[in-house]
Design an enzyme around this catalytic site. Structure first.
Site, PDB file in Angstrom:
ATOM      1  N   GLU A   1     115.251  86.204 118.381  1.00  0.00           N
ATOM      2  CA  GLU A   1     116.360  87.154 118.534  1.00  0.00           C
ATOM      3  C   GLU A   1     116.150  88.008 119.782  1.00  0.00           C
ATOM      4  O   GLU A   1     117.079  88.301 120.534  1.00  0.00           O
ATOM      5  CB  GLU A   1     116.446  88.120 117.339  1.00  0.00           C
ATOM      6  CG  GLU A   1     116.471  87.516 115.980  1.00  0.00           C
ATOM      7  CD  GLU A   1     115.076  87.244 115.419  1.00  0.00           C
ATOM      8  OE1 GLU A   1     114.246  86.633 116.125  1.00  0.00           O
ATOM      9  OE2 GLU A   1     114.834  87.605 114.269  1.00  0.00           O
TER      10      GLU A   1
ATOM     11  N   SER B   1      94.865  45.374 115.808  1.00  0.00           N
ATOM     12  CA  SER B   1      96.062  46.145 115.422  1.00  0.00           C
ATOM     13  C   SER B   1      96.906  46.542 116.629  1.00  0.00           C
ATOM     14  O   SER B   1      97.855  47.303 116.503  1.00  0.00           O
ATOM     15  CB  SER B   1      95.654  47.398 114.639  1.00  0.00           C
ATOM     16  OG  SER B   1      94.948  48.281 115.475  1.00  0.00           O
TER      17      SER B   1
ATOM     18  N   TRP C   1      99.421  45.460 119.600  1.00  0.00           N
ATOM     19  CA  TRP C   1     100.139  46.534 118.941  1.00  0.00           C
ATOM     20  C   TRP C   1     101.052  45.940 117.891  1.00  0.00           C
ATOM     21  O   TRP C   1     101.713  44.949 118.170  1.00  0.00           O
ATOM     22  CB  TRP C   1     100.981  47.349 119.934  1.00  0.00           C
ATOM     23  CG  TRP C   1     100.137  48.033 120.978  1.00  0.00           C
ATOM     24  CD1 TRP C   1      99.974  47.662 122.263  1.00  0.00           C
ATOM     25  CD2 TRP C   1      99.358  49.225 120.799  1.00  0.00           C
ATOM     26  NE1 TRP C   1      99.155  48.546 122.917  1.00  0.00           N
ATOM     27  CE2 TRP C   1      98.759  49.522 122.039  1.00  0.00           C
ATOM     28  CE3 TRP C   1      99.123  50.069 119.707  1.00  0.00           C
ATOM     29  CZ2 TRP C   1      97.925  50.625 122.218  1.00  0.00           C
ATOM     30  CZ3 TRP C   1      98.293  51.159 119.905  1.00  0.00           C
ATOM     31  CH2 TRP C   1      97.709  51.425 121.152  1.00  0.00           C
TER      32      TRP C   1
ATOM     33  N   ARG D   1     103.350  63.437 117.824  1.00  0.00           N
ATOM     34  CA  ARG D   1     102.048  64.077 118.102  1.00  0.00           C
ATOM     35  C   ARG D   1     102.252  65.400 118.824  1.00  0.00           C
ATOM     36  O   ARG D   1     101.562  66.386 118.554  1.00  0.00           O
ATOM     37  CB  ARG D   1     101.185  63.167 118.985  1.00  0.00           C
ATOM     38  CG  ARG D   1     100.565  62.017 118.245  1.00  0.00           C
ATOM     39  CD  ARG D   1      99.680  61.233 119.202  1.00  0.00           C
ATOM     40  NE  ARG D   1      99.126  60.058 118.561  1.00  0.00           N
ATOM     41  CZ  ARG D   1      98.458  59.113 119.206  1.00  0.00           C
ATOM     42  NH1 ARG D   1      98.282  59.207 120.514  1.00  0.00           N
ATOM     43  NH2 ARG D   1      97.978  58.084 118.558  1.00  0.00           N
TER      44      ARG D   1
ATOM     45  N   THR E   1      88.790  53.935 111.882  1.00  0.00           N
ATOM     46  CA  THR E   1      89.789  53.815 112.950  1.00  0.00           C
ATOM     47  C   THR E   1      89.164  54.190 114.290  1.00  0.00           C
ATOM     48  O   THR E   1      89.427  53.547 115.310  1.00  0.00           O
ATOM     49  CB  THR E   1      91.021  54.702 112.629  1.00  0.00           C
ATOM     50  OG1 THR E   1      91.630  54.179 111.457  1.00  0.00           O
ATOM     51  CG2 THR E   1      92.019  54.728 113.768  1.00  0.00           C
TER      52      THR E   1
ATOM     53  N   ASP F   1      89.208  51.234 116.885  1.00  0.00           N
ATOM     54  CA  ASP F   1      90.255  51.336 117.921  1.00  0.00           C
ATOM     55  C   ASP F   1      89.887  52.246 119.094  1.00  0.00           C
ATOM     56  O   ASP F   1      90.578  52.225 120.104  1.00  0.00           O
ATOM     57  CB  ASP F   1      91.556  51.884 117.309  1.00  0.00           C
ATOM     58  CG  ASP F   1      92.111  50.977 116.233  1.00  0.00           C
ATOM     59  OD1 ASP F   1      91.603  49.847 116.102  1.00  0.00           O
ATOM     60  OD2 ASP F   1      93.032  51.409 115.520  1.00  0.00           O
TER      61      ASP F   1
ATOM     62  N   GLY G   1      93.188  55.212 109.039  1.00  0.00           N
ATOM     63  CA  GLY G   1      93.750  53.982 108.497  1.00  0.00           C
ATOM     64  C   GLY G   1      94.130  54.102 107.025  1.00  0.00           C
ATOM     65  O   GLY G   1      94.281  55.194 106.481  1.00  0.00           O
TER      66      GLY G   1
ATOM     67  N   THR H   1      91.947  56.233 104.507  1.00  0.00           N
ATOM     68  CA  THR H   1      92.169  57.679 104.641  1.00  0.00           C
ATOM     69  C   THR H   1      93.529  58.068 104.061  1.00  0.00           C
ATOM     70  O   THR H   1      93.645  59.040 103.305  1.00  0.00           O
ATOM     71  CB  THR H   1      92.072  58.069 106.135  1.00  0.00           C
ATOM     72  OG1 THR H   1      90.787  57.673 106.606  1.00  0.00           O
ATOM     73  CG2 THR H   1      92.264  59.547 106.339  1.00  0.00           C
TER      74      THR H   1
HETATM   75  N1  NAP Z   1      98.681  50.191 112.515  1.00  0.00           N
HETATM   76  C1  NAP Z   1      98.342  51.452 112.363  1.00  0.00           C
HETATM   77  O1  NAP Z   1      99.200  52.329 112.326  1.00  0.00           O
HETATM   78  C2  NAP Z   1      96.885  51.799 112.227  1.00  0.00           C
HETATM   79  C3  NAP Z   1      96.527  53.159 112.281  1.00  0.00           C
HETATM   80  C4  NAP Z   1      95.195  53.488 112.110  1.00  0.00           C
HETATM   81  C5  NAP Z   1      94.257  52.491 111.873  1.00  0.00           C
HETATM   82  N2  NAP Z   1      94.630  51.191 111.850  1.00  0.00           N
HETATM   83  C6  NAP Z   1      93.653  50.130 111.574  1.00  0.00           C
HETATM   84  O2  NAP Z   1      93.090  50.425 110.303  1.00  0.00           O
HETATM   85  C7  NAP Z   1      91.756  49.953 110.269  1.00  0.00           C
HETATM   86  C8  NAP Z   1      90.867  51.068 109.736  1.00  0.00           C
HETATM   87  O3  NAP Z   1      91.329  51.478 108.472  1.00  0.00           O
HETATM   88  P1  NAP Z   1      90.332  51.726 107.269  1.00  0.00           P
HETATM   89  O4  NAP Z   1      91.171  51.927 106.069  1.00  0.00           O
HETATM   90  O5  NAP Z   1      89.297  50.664 107.261  1.00  0.00           O
HETATM   91  O6  NAP Z   1      89.576  53.043 107.675  1.00  0.00           O
HETATM   92  P2  NAP Z   1      89.921  54.556 108.034  1.00  0.00           P
HETATM   93  O7  NAP Z   1      90.892  55.105 107.085  1.00  0.00           O
HETATM   94  O8  NAP Z   1      90.161  54.673 109.477  1.00  0.00           O
HETATM   95  O9  NAP Z   1      88.502  55.200 107.756  1.00  0.00           O
HETATM   96  C9  NAP Z   1      88.043  55.184 106.433  1.00  0.00           C
HETATM   97  C10 NAP Z   1      86.735  55.885 106.319  1.00  0.00           C
HETATM   98  O10 NAP Z   1      86.879  57.252 106.624  1.00  0.00           O
HETATM   99  C11 NAP Z   1      86.099  58.013 105.735  1.00  0.00           C
HETATM  100  N3  NAP Z   1      87.011  58.852 104.924  1.00  0.00           N
HETATM  101  C12 NAP Z   1      88.320  59.014 105.065  1.00  0.00           C
HETATM  102  N4  NAP Z   1      88.805  59.888 104.150  1.00  0.00           N
HETATM  103  C13 NAP Z   1      87.766  60.295 103.432  1.00  0.00           C
HETATM  104  C14 NAP Z   1      87.592  61.185 102.328  1.00  0.00           C
HETATM  105  N5  NAP Z   1      88.592  61.890 101.815  1.00  0.00           N
HETATM  106  N6  NAP Z   1      86.377  61.337 101.806  1.00  0.00           N
HETATM  107  C15 NAP Z   1      85.346  60.643 102.322  1.00  0.00           C
HETATM  108  N7  NAP Z   1      85.458  59.784 103.350  1.00  0.00           N
HETATM  109  C16 NAP Z   1      86.625  59.626 103.900  1.00  0.00           C
HETATM  110  C17 NAP Z   1      85.298  57.044 104.908  1.00  0.00           C
HETATM  111  O11 NAP Z   1      84.097  56.809 105.607  1.00  0.00           O
HETATM  112  P3  NAP Z   1      82.770  56.150 104.893  1.00  0.00           P
HETATM  113  O12 NAP Z   1      83.091  54.721 104.715  1.00  0.00           O
HETATM  114  O13 NAP Z   1      81.673  56.375 105.883  1.00  0.00           O
HETATM  115  O14 NAP Z   1      82.570  56.859 103.601  1.00  0.00           O
HETATM  116  C18 NAP Z   1      86.202  55.840 104.909  1.00  0.00           C
HETATM  117  O15 NAP Z   1      85.588  54.628 104.639  1.00  0.00           O
HETATM  118  C19 NAP Z   1      91.404  49.534 111.671  1.00  0.00           C
HETATM  119  O16 NAP Z   1      91.463  48.140 111.753  1.00  0.00           O
HETATM  120  C20 NAP Z   1      92.491  50.135 112.522  1.00  0.00           C
HETATM  121  O17 NAP Z   1      92.772  49.332 113.653  1.00  0.00           O
HETATM  122  C21 NAP Z   1      95.914  50.837 112.031  1.00  0.00           C
HETATM  123 ZN    ZN Z   2     111.263  89.050 114.339  1.00  0.00          ZN
END
Ligand code: NAP
Ligand code: ZN
Length: 387
Positions: free
Chosen positions: A57, A173, A175, A189, A201, A205, A297, A300
């Site tokens: 304002e 992945s 793209w 972002r 990730t 990546d 990923g 998570t």
């Molecule tokens: N296409 C897309 O949009 C996209 C985006 C991102 C990633 N990706 C792909 O996804 C793949 C990776 O995915 P992902 O599922 O294997 O792994 P991620 O989600 O990247 O990482 C998982 C790891 O993070 C840790 N973590 C996450 N949240 C947690 C929590 N609340 N508490 C404890 N630990 C936690 C754990 O580590 P610890 O195992 O050490 O416990 C878990 O194993 C890759 O291939 C990547 O290229 C694709």
């Molecule tokens: Zn104000």
């Protein structure tokens, strides 16, 4: 020639667009847009540009090229009636001689919540409450979550195939989504306080998680969840932007020490390998991080869904099928269909060959709309009387 009058709904819509220019800059404040006009012409515009800076304002009133005496002010959110980093806007409005104030929604902040409207009315300003209220409420849902629950607003973003996969069987992945989808992701972002990923990730990546494909002077924080300290230190997030890195782990290690030395923010949450996402949320709010985009990923993302923390999704779907087991959302999942997270306010957009589906899981609008309705009373018809 007959003078064409402004339509307050059109003007308020433009105020909402102005408000969004502040997205990503206002920290724990809401985004707000404002316009000063006479009955037929917009004279000046303003928005809340940055935390601690003048409110919308004030920016609109101060940039008006003529005297504001007798003019109209349109504003997406009820003007504040309390002193924070800046003096109360209602005092400025009264002093400026503004005759009528059109308000999108009432401010859910208990410090305001109708008191701004009351002050203006008590000082002879005509107040009209509830214009484009649905739109004005939806642009501040993150703020409402912060005010009511003191938690960040989590948006889950993924780029997946038609069969819900985010990587091939070998982890490839790049793209899955089109350049147009990735450009839109960079815009998302730019308006997020932080981007969050799991350690796998980062290992697979080596992402930068910055804003490159759209023009922006913002660089969001990058949050990495790595409970067991597995993140290699030669990653771009460490080498190029350690000062923007928030590294979340269970315990101190040689990695936490090295990261601190490079300027990263380290959060140690304790625990035996699982990170408590509610405690993490408290830590993020303490750092004024209210908007977090979860970029994967699947593991998570699944943990955030299991914890019931996801507010909104933006899912880019590429017209391909990869098979395999790397799903966009892992975690334990729900036990039956009735418990599935259902999307509201679903929208779809095309980005080159991709389809993006977005929708909300939570609802932080209704409480603001109810409050607005309560405060609206007789003001909406223009009689200027209290309810
Ligand atoms: N296409 C897309 O949009 C996209 C985006 C991102 C990633 N990706 C792909 O996804 C793949 C990776 O995915 P992902 O599922 O294997 O792994 P991620 O989600 O990247 O990482 C998982 C790891 O993070 C840790 N973590 C996450 N949240 C947690 C929590 N609340 N508490 C404890 N630990 C936690 C754990 O580590 P610890 O195992 O050490 O416990 C878990 O194993 C890759 O291939 C990547 O290229 C694709
Ligand atoms: Zn104000």
């Amino acid at each position: 020639m007959e003078e064409k009058l402004l339509n307050p709904l059109d003007v308020m819509q433009e105020c909402a667009q102005l408000a969004l220019l502040g997205k990503g800059y206002t920290k724990t404040n809401p985004v707000v847009g404002a316009i000063v006009a006479n009955q037929s012409e917009i004279l000046s515009r303003g928005w809340h540009m940055a935390y601690g800076g003048p409110h919308a304002e004030v920016n609109a009133i101060d940039s008006c090229p003529v005297s504001t005496e007798g003019l109209d002010l349109y504003v997406t959110l009820e003007p504040c009636s309390h002193s924070g980093k800046t003096p109360p806007c209602v005092e400025k409005i009264v002093k400026s001689g503004i005759r009528r104030v059109f308000i999108g929604v009432v401010d859910p902040n208990p410090l305001v919540a109708g008191k701004g409207v009351e002050y203006l009315k008590n000082h002879g300003v005509e107040v009209y409450v509830g214009y484009m209220e649905d739109l004005c409420a939806s642009i501040i849902e993150d703020f409402v979550k912060f005010i009511t629950e003191k938690k960040p607003y989590y948006t889950f973003k993924t780029a997946q195939t038609l069969d819900g996969k985010i990587a091939s069987s070998t982890g490839d992945s790049k793209w899955i989504s089109s350049e147009a989808s990735r450009t839109y992701t960079h815009y998302m972002r730019a308006v997020s306080d932080a981007i969050l990923v799991g350690v796998n990730t980062v290992i697979a990546d080596d992402p930068e998680l910055n804003v490159r494909m759209v023009k922006s002077d913002r660089d969001p924080f990058k949050i990495v969840l790595d409970p067991k300290g597995r993140m290699p230190l030669d990653r771009k997030l460490v080498e190029n932007s350690a000062d923007k890195l928030i590294y979340v782990t269970c315990a101190e290690s040689r990695i936490t020490e090295a990261l601190r030395n490079k300027g990263a923010d380290v959060i140690t949450l304790g625990g035996d390998g699982s990170l408590d996402l509610n405690v993490l949320s408290d830590e993020l709010v303490e750092r004024s991080i209210l908007n977090v985009m979860i970029e994967g990923g699947g593991t998570t993302a699944g943990k955030f869904f299991d914890a019931g923390l996801v507010d909104k999704v933006n899912i880019f779907i590429a017209m391909m099928i990869m098979g395999g087991s790397v799903s966009s959302v892992g975690g334990n999942g729900v036990e039956n269909v009735a418990q599935a997270y259902k999307l509201k306010e679903v929208q779809s957009k095309h980005f080159e060959g991709d389809l993006m589906i977005s929708g909300k899981i939570t609802d932080y609008k209704t409480s603001v709309l109810d409050l607005t309705e309560k405060v609206r009373g007789c003001c909406a018809c223009g009689c200027g009387k209290d309810k």
